[in-house]
Structures are given as C-alpha cells and as structure tokens.
Enzyme design. Structure first.
Site, PDB file in Angstrom:
ATOM      1  N   HIS B 148      -0.129  -1.454   3.604  1.00 50.71           N
ATOM      2  CA  HIS B 148      -0.411  -2.672   2.856  1.00 50.71           C
ATOM      3  C   HIS B 148       0.836  -3.541   2.752  1.00 50.71           C
ATOM      4  CE1 HIS B 148      -2.771   0.782   1.431  1.00 50.71           C
ATOM      5  NE2 HIS B 148      -3.773  -0.004   1.686  1.00 50.71           N
TER       6      HIS B 148
HETATM    7  S1  FES Z   1       1.829  -0.265   1.134  1.00 46.37           S
HETATM    8 FE1  FES Z   1       0.020   0.728   0.492  1.00 46.37          FE
HETATM    9  S2  FES Z   1       0.503   2.768   0.983  1.00 46.37           S
HETATM   10 FE2  FES Z   1       2.306   1.752   1.539  1.00 46.37          FE
END
Ligand code: FES
Lengths: 422, 183
Positions: B148
């Site tokens: 993410h």
């Molecule tokens: S940014 Fe969501 S798990 Fe690493």
C-alpha cells in the site's frame, strides 16, 4: 393448519413419535407462498443448494488434504493430478465459493429492493447477515488452506487487521496465529474452523428458514398475504420453479467449473507460500473486493484515531450497519416498486458496490478506468462515502419525504391487474 | 421443610436469602465456566516449542558495508543492514518533528553501523522491498512496501504511506563484534 393424516403405517408410526414428517410436510409442501414470487426469489434455495454442495465436496477433499505447511500445497496439487476426479471435486469446491457469494449477494439485494428486512422480518434479516458473516469467515479460512502465495499473504494481511485495535491488538494477533507469524499453527486452526463453520452456517440456515416460515415470504408487492387467494402451496408450484432455476444455475456453475475454473481465482496462488517474499499486488477474492476497498480508502486520521484502525472499523461497519436498516428505513412501503424516488437510489447503491469492487481490485495509485487525474483511491473514498450515506441519510430521509405510489389492495388483486394489462 | 403458614411480612428474609443464593450460584457458574474455557483459549496461544525457537544467532562478518540481509526469526524476516556513513548521516539529519513516529536514530541502534529491524511492514504485514541490492528502496533510501505504498528511511522509520509505526526493533545482543543474537 392441522397435522395431516398419514395413511402409510410406517410413516404414521414414526410421525406419532417424532413429528418430523409433519414438519417437513408443513414447510416444504403446504407452506402457503405468495403466488406472485418472481425469479428473484430463487436465490435463497440456490444458496442452500450450494451450501450442501460445498459441504459434500469439502468432505471428499479432506480425505486427501494434509494441513501442514510443508505438505498442504503439494497435497492440493496431488488432488489435482493424481486423485481420481480430484480436479473436478476441487474445482467444484473452489468455484462453489464464488457461486455461493453470487447467490447470496443477489438474495441480499433482492431483500433490499423489496424491503424484506422490514417488520416483522427483522430477525429473519439478522440471521441472514449472520450467515453472510459466517460465510466470509469460512471463505477466508478456506482460501488459506492450499498454502499458496495468496493464501499466505491474504492471511497475513487480514489477521494483521486486528493489530489495529489499541492495547489488545498485538496479543490478539499472536493468539490468532498461535505464533509470531502466520505459520503451521495458523494453518491447522484455520483447517479445523473451516470444517466447523459450514455446519454453523447450516444451523443458521435452519433458523433462517424457521423465521421465514413463521413470518412468511415477502413478495414483489411487499403486501402481506391476506386471504387464501393470495397464496399457493409451496409444492408443486415453487418446488418446480426452484428446480427450473437450479437447472439454469447449474449451467452457469458448470461453465466455470469446466471451461474457466481458474478465472475467478488469482494465479499467484499456484506458487507455494513463501514467508520471505510478498507478491507485488495482493488482492482478495472478488467477493471481498468492495469491503477491501472500504478498508483501504481510509488513509486519513480523524480525531486522533489512526487511519489503520478507522479503515478496519469502516470495513466492519459496512456490514454491521445492515443490522439496523429495519429502523433506518422510515418508509411504510416495503417494495421499491411503489417507491419512485428510492428506487433510483437503490440502483445507485448497486452501482456503488460495483465501483467499490473495481477499486478494491486495483492498486490505490492507478487511475480509475484509465481516466487521467482520477485516482482509484479517490474514487474508492467517494464510493465509500456514498455507501454509508445511502444507509444513514438516504434511507431515513427518502422514506419520510417520498410520495409513494398506491399499493394494491392485495397480492391477488395485483396479479389480476397485471394479467389484465398484459 | 417447615409447614408453617407465614404471613406476607415473613416472606421477606426468606426471599432475600433465595435471591442471594440464586445470585451466588449464578456467579459461581459464570466464573467456573470462564475458568473452564480458559485452557481452550490459551491453547491457541504460542506453544512451548514455538516459544523455544524464539532466538537466532547471526554471523555479521560477511555483510559488506552498504549491504543488507534478511534472516528468519520467529517465522518472520529480520533486516540487518550494514549502513554506510552517508546512510547514518541521513538518519541523523532529519528533524524529529518531521517524523510520523518520532524516534531518534540512536534509540533504534546499538552500534550505529548496524541497523537491525523486523522486516514486517507495520501497516498490514507485508515485507518491504529494499534489502537485496537493486530493489526499490523508496523515497527515503530505506525500504519500500509495495502493498500500500509505505516508505521507510535508513533507520527503518516510517516516513510516508499508510503504515502507522516505524519498523520494529527486535531485542538483540552483540555476542562479539561480528555476531549478534536476535531474540
Ligand atoms: S503498506 Fe500496507 S502492508 Fe505495507
């Protein structure tokens, strides 16, 4: 209704001691059903059929599956290659999960459109939501069992959601894992619970049908059964209609099983789990995508609550909110057929869930449908907003403000009128 | 039991006693059930053999300056980075109030050339990239989580993205200059 008289001596002997035959007779034979049910009312029994299919195929899969991190992946491959018809049983089970969600989602949207959650059907509705929750837990744990890359990382990401809770978060996650990461103890307990849950669902389904039979089926007009003219016995009218629907549905189901068995899955799950390498793009199964989009769309802090916790709360809230819609919907009219304004909002909501699903499948920084400047994350946030606005604002307000169309005096009258117009 | 007919006033003490007994019995029943459930709940916590594997020794002699390695500890990766002078400076130059999870670099390392952190993104548990040479290390020269989009710096601190916390520092002790025990 009085208990039927049984002519067959054996039947009578059993029924006098345990009236199970009378009970079945009441609920699957003479159960008075509104005579105007459309094909939208087929999906409950279809979901029931898929549940049974899942339990049966599951039992046979277990005969060849090994729940151990070093053998799970290979035992599934062995089922696919060496076990007689193993490929068929596994593909039915794998696609059956998707079919189950297709049926249940349509069934829920049907309920939303025709106001089937309104009094006196609140308990029926609640049990339905519990079934959905149990299905989600079961599907999630089942997806972990083949121990592929998506199994492992899906399990890691989803169990980590619980670490968002303050204080209890970390010990809770350790407890869920039975260790310090997703590992063999996790696989074992998921296997155990994955075997248990379908029977819990079965129990809930019994309660669901029980509640249904005490409050009776809703119908496209949303008007209750008033006189015997409004209803017909379940058998043979709806047994045959359900069977016909089942035939059509099985064609659809088999098309996936035989011609596109892996279409709904993710190819990375055919790579054995590797705790040291995260796949570049983790996506849940399609039926979780809208919820995943809601989870991810919260990337900001409100009142000092961190984004991660907010996302988790929003995701849970998106389902929990269904429990209170019998009171959020202020309209006296059940069926959206007679609600000229709400009807449009209903379809907007359906579209919204599809947009959420799309957003859940894409990386947050992609562009929505390739539209320049419109990031998936922004679209996800807007649709998350509408998801909640629909329940919290639209339902109460439209119910109060809208002028509904006149309801038919009875089911029977509406059927006769539609017949005359045809 | 006494067969005496009580007047209504006489019922009072008897009923109080009965209420008390009902309450006490219920309380004992509830607590007892709770106690009986605990072994089952606790059986799902990490078992002794899992706990026994809770430490690992690593030889650092072969890790050149600028290089990083992954080792397994408790089923998850630990990143060990032999930091360059420049990376150490970068980690020390940033003002603490610019950080999402403010923590000085000194507080995160025992020897400043060795950064040892648990390689699990504090967002939802993916493994950030940037350990192997050539992998994307994000905008802050540390690690980048592709799941993410979280960026970590040369001290393993979260700088941008959804992760709420810095990469966790495990407990470790240097046994000699070139070997360390994690856990
Ligand atoms: S940014 Fe969501 S798990 Fe690493």
């Amino acid at each position: 209704m009085s208990a039927p008289q049984w002519n067959n001596k054996v039947v009578k002997w059993v029924d006098d001691r345990l009236p199970v035959i009378s009970m079945l007779h009441h609920s699957a034979y003479e159960y008075p059903t509104p005579k105007n049910l459309s094909y939208m009312w087929n999906f409950g029994s279809l979901a029931g059929f898929v549940l049974v299919t899942m339990i049966l195929t599951g039992i046979f899969l277990v005969m060849n599956y090994t729940p151990h991190t070093s053998m799970a992946f290979e035992s599934v491959e062995r089922i696919m290659r060496d076990v007689n018809h193993g490929w068929l049983i596994r593909y039915i089970h794998m696609n059956g999960a998707s079919m189950f969600f297709i049926c249940v989602f349509i069934h829920i949207f049907r309920g939303l459109y025709y106001g089937s959650y309104k009094a006196p059907r609140e308990m029926l509705w609640w049990i339905g939501i519990l079934i959905l929750l149990a299905m989600m837990a079961t599907a999630f744990m089942g997806y972990v069992l083949p121990w592929g890359q998506m199994s492992f990382w899906g399990a890691t990401v989803i169990t980590n959601l619980f670490s968002a809770f303050p204080i209890i978060g970390d010990p809770l996650v350790t407890w869920l894992w039975g260790g310090f990461s997703v590992d063999n103890p996790t696989l074992n307990r998921f296997f155990s619970l994955h075997y248990l849950m379908p029977f819990v669902i079965l129990g809930l389904v019994v309660l669901h049908v029980w509640a249904l039979h005490s409050v009776r089926s809703n119908n496209p007009t949303g008007v209750e059964i008033k006189t015997p003219q409004d209803s017909i016995p379940f058998h043979p009218y709806y047994t045959i209609k359900d069977l016909f629907g089942l035939g059509v549905f099985l064609i659809f189901f088999c098309a996936f099983v035989f011609f596109a068995p892996d279409y709904l899955g993710h190819p990375d799950n055919y790579i054995p789990a590797n705790p040291l390498v995260t796949p570049p793009h983790i996506v849940p199964e399609w039926y979780f995508l809208p919820f995943y989009a809601i989870l991810r769309s919260i990337d900001f802090t409100i009142l000092g609550i961190p984004a991660k916790l907010l996302g988790v709360l929003a995701m849970f809230a998106s389902i929990v909110i269904l429990f209170v819609i019998p009171w959020l919907d202020t309209s006296k009219v059940r069926s959206s057929k007679f609600r000229p304004v709400y009807k449009w909002f209903f379809w907007l909501f359906v579209i919204d869930t599809f947009i959420l699903g799309y957003c859940g499948a894409k990386a947050p920084d992609d562009y929505f449908m390739g539209i320049p400047g419109l990031k998936v994350i922004v679209m996800g946030q807007l649709s998350t907003l509408y998801y909640f606005v629909h329940f919290l604002v639209v339902m109460p307000l439209v119910g109060k403000l809208e002028r509904t169309k006149p309801l038919p005096a009875s089911i029977s009258e509406s059927v006769l009128k539609e017949g005359a117009n045809a | 039991m006494s067969q005496t007919v009580h007047s209504s006033g006489d019922h009072q003490p008897d009923e109080n006693r009965r209420d008390f007994l009902t309450l006490a019995t219920t309380a004992v029943g509830v607590v007892g059930t709770g106690v009986a459930l605990w072994p089952f709940v606790d059986s799902m916590n990490p078992s002794k053999d899992v706990l026994a594997l809770a430490s690992v020794e690593v030889n650092l002699a072969n890790i050149a300056v600028g290089q990083a390695v992954k080792v397994m500890w408790r089923g998850k990766p630990v990143f060990i980075r032999h930091r360059t002078e420049r990376e150490i400076n970068e980690a020390n130059e940033v003002a603490l109030n610019e950080l999402v999870d403010p923590q000085a670099d000194d507080a995160r390392v025992e020897k400043k050339e060795w950064l040892i952190v648990v390689g699990v993104c504090t967002h939802l548990g993916c493994i950030p990239m940037g350990t192997a040479t050539g992998e994307a290390r994000g905008d802050y020269d540390g690690w980048y989580c592709p799941c993410h989009g979280s960026h970590y710096d040369t001290s393993g601190r979260i700088r941008r993205g959804p992760a709420p916390k810095n990469l966790e520092v495990p407990t470790y002790t240097f046994l000699t200059d070139t070997s360390v025990r994690i856990g």
